[in-house]
Scaffold this active site. Sequence first.
Site, mmCIF file in Angstrom:
data_model
loop_
_atom_site.group_PDB
_atom_site.id
_atom_site.type_symbol
_atom_site.label_atom_id
_atom_site.label_comp_id
_atom_site.label_asym_id
_atom_site.label_seq_id
_atom_site.Cartn_x
_atom_site.Cartn_y
_atom_site.Cartn_z
ATOM 1 N N ASP A 1 3.142 7.586 -7.552
ATOM 2 C CA ASP A 1 4.326 7.229 -6.844
ATOM 3 C C ASP A 1 5.481 7.167 -7.868
ATOM 4 O O ASP A 1 6.689 6.972 -7.615
ATOM 5 C CB ASP A 1 4.238 5.573 -6.697
ATOM 6 C CG ASP A 1 3.159 5.505 -5.630
ATOM 7 O OD1 ASP A 1 2.800 6.184 -4.456
ATOM 8 O OD2 ASP A 1 2.064 4.620 -5.786
ATOM 9 N N HIS B 1 -2.309 1.319 -13.124
ATOM 10 C CA HIS B 1 -3.053 1.611 -12.075
ATOM 11 C C HIS B 1 -4.176 0.671 -12.120
ATOM 12 O O HIS B 1 -4.808 0.175 -13.343
ATOM 13 C CB HIS B 1 -3.760 3.297 -12.191
ATOM 14 C CG HIS B 1 -4.227 3.787 -10.887
ATOM 15 N ND1 HIS B 1 -5.420 3.443 -10.548
ATOM 16 C CD2 HIS B 1 -3.719 4.428 -10.045
ATOM 17 C CE1 HIS B 1 -5.780 4.182 -9.461
ATOM 18 N NE2 HIS B 1 -4.761 4.725 -9.026
ATOM 19 N N HIS C 1 0.790 -1.310 -0.036
ATOM 20 C CA HIS C 1 -0.072 -0.010 -0.160
ATOM 21 C C HIS C 1 0.694 1.204 0.187
ATOM 22 O O HIS C 1 0.991 2.105 -0.814
ATOM 23 C CB HIS C 1 -0.883 -0.109 1.264
ATOM 24 C CG HIS C 1 -1.958 0.939 1.172
ATOM 25 N ND1 HIS C 1 -2.364 1.985 0.009
ATOM 26 C CD2 HIS C 1 -2.647 1.443 2.266
ATOM 27 C CE1 HIS C 1 -3.024 2.600 0.556
ATOM 28 N NE2 HIS C 1 -3.275 2.792 1.954
#
Length: 470
Positions: free
Chosen positions: A406, A351, A297
């Site tokens: 990220d 994603h 996560h």
Amino acid sequence: MRALRCSIIRGVAGLRMASSVLDEMKEQMLRRSKEDHKKIGDLRKKHGHEKLCDATIDAVYGGMRGITGLVYEPSLLDSAEGIRFRGLTILECQEMLPKAPGGKEPLPEAMFWLLMTGEVPTEEQARGLNAELHRRVDPEAIAAAQKAIAALPKNAHPMTAFSVGVLALQTYSKFAAAYAAGKSNKKTYWEYALEDSLDMLARTPAVAAMIYNRETKGQVELAAPSNSDLDWAANFAKMLGFQDEEFRECMRLYLSVHADHEGGNVSAHTTTLVASALSDPYLAFSAGLNGLAGPLHGLANQEVLKYLFSMQERVKADGVNVHDEAALEKALTKYTWELLNSGQVVPGYGHAVLRKVDPRYTCQRNFCLRHNFQDDLFKLVNTIYMIMPGILKEHGKTKNPYPNVDAHSGVLLQHYGLTEQNYYTVLFGLSRQMGVLAGVVWDRLQGRPLERPKSITTEMLAKKYLCNSL
């Protein structure tokens, strides 16, 4: 017991001493809640039997991915537009939310107002909320967190320290104190949850800053004292020991864009689930932080940095000049195909929902371009951005060949000298509390019940489906 008695007194009195800006926030929330109450009533009365999705066997074995099973008000992930905070895209938030004088990035406290009320705050409301947060800084509560963190083993992870720090702050929970004293009920739970959320937002920056100093210098203390003249992100940057205005802008951006990401991710769902048992916001958010600490996560930006550093080493070993765009592009293309052909994935790309470049990536990239980043790491990530979608499309094994948030966030922090990668998830958590706490308050405001889904066993499924097929 003394802390609990003090919390009861503060908890009951705190609601009577609300500032005018808090009154405005509550008024906006109640107005929206009244509108939502009618919508919810109509939806349940007229369409309560309608199916939102089918829960397949694949879905229940696959982490419930794709199952619609939650109502979460602060944000919604749009596969075409990315995350929407109360209906606004990242770009719209950057344009519409109040900013620091001379700044271009939204103030995180303005983002919190939006997530909590559903309305864009005025400049005055954003300043008023910041003043309210400074008013709620409690040295005694922060000292309790400091003592708890200092008692941890030296090798304790920063996220362990953050979770413990939040639990230490919990002894000052107004929600828990009012419930224990019999002073709250279903109609007022939300107000005490809001009180705790504001207190937590006011006190966690100091806790997070002390954890950073613990990580860098071995001392659980602030690098610099809090300054009530500064906005939330700028003051946090100061307590970390960073004085540069450009870094303050970086923190405003970072803390704003990471503030929420729908309600089904591990940290948001955990916080919501725990709070549904009427656990106070501190207990719920600490649980959410423990989920965020999991490598699947909250550690994605660290995985990206490992990948970038490995690319940097290969480029250096092969004698490639990172400022020679053509040579760098050729080398990175070669390395990428080697990586993909070995069965590995490119960190930071793809994603679960989004099917375009993550707007949170775009705003970070634009920040770097606007501030003329020239360091090698940015050159690498920018060149990868230019070539990667084409390579991944040609490879043909990903539904989304574009970068997510990220892929860039660690590069920002590295540029300004915040290089302690183990600490990055603390920054993530500091930001994410804004969304998940808004979700908790709204769950209490809308009277949501204890979350209790049904579970099944493999044996039960086998008897139902396999036996009949033999």
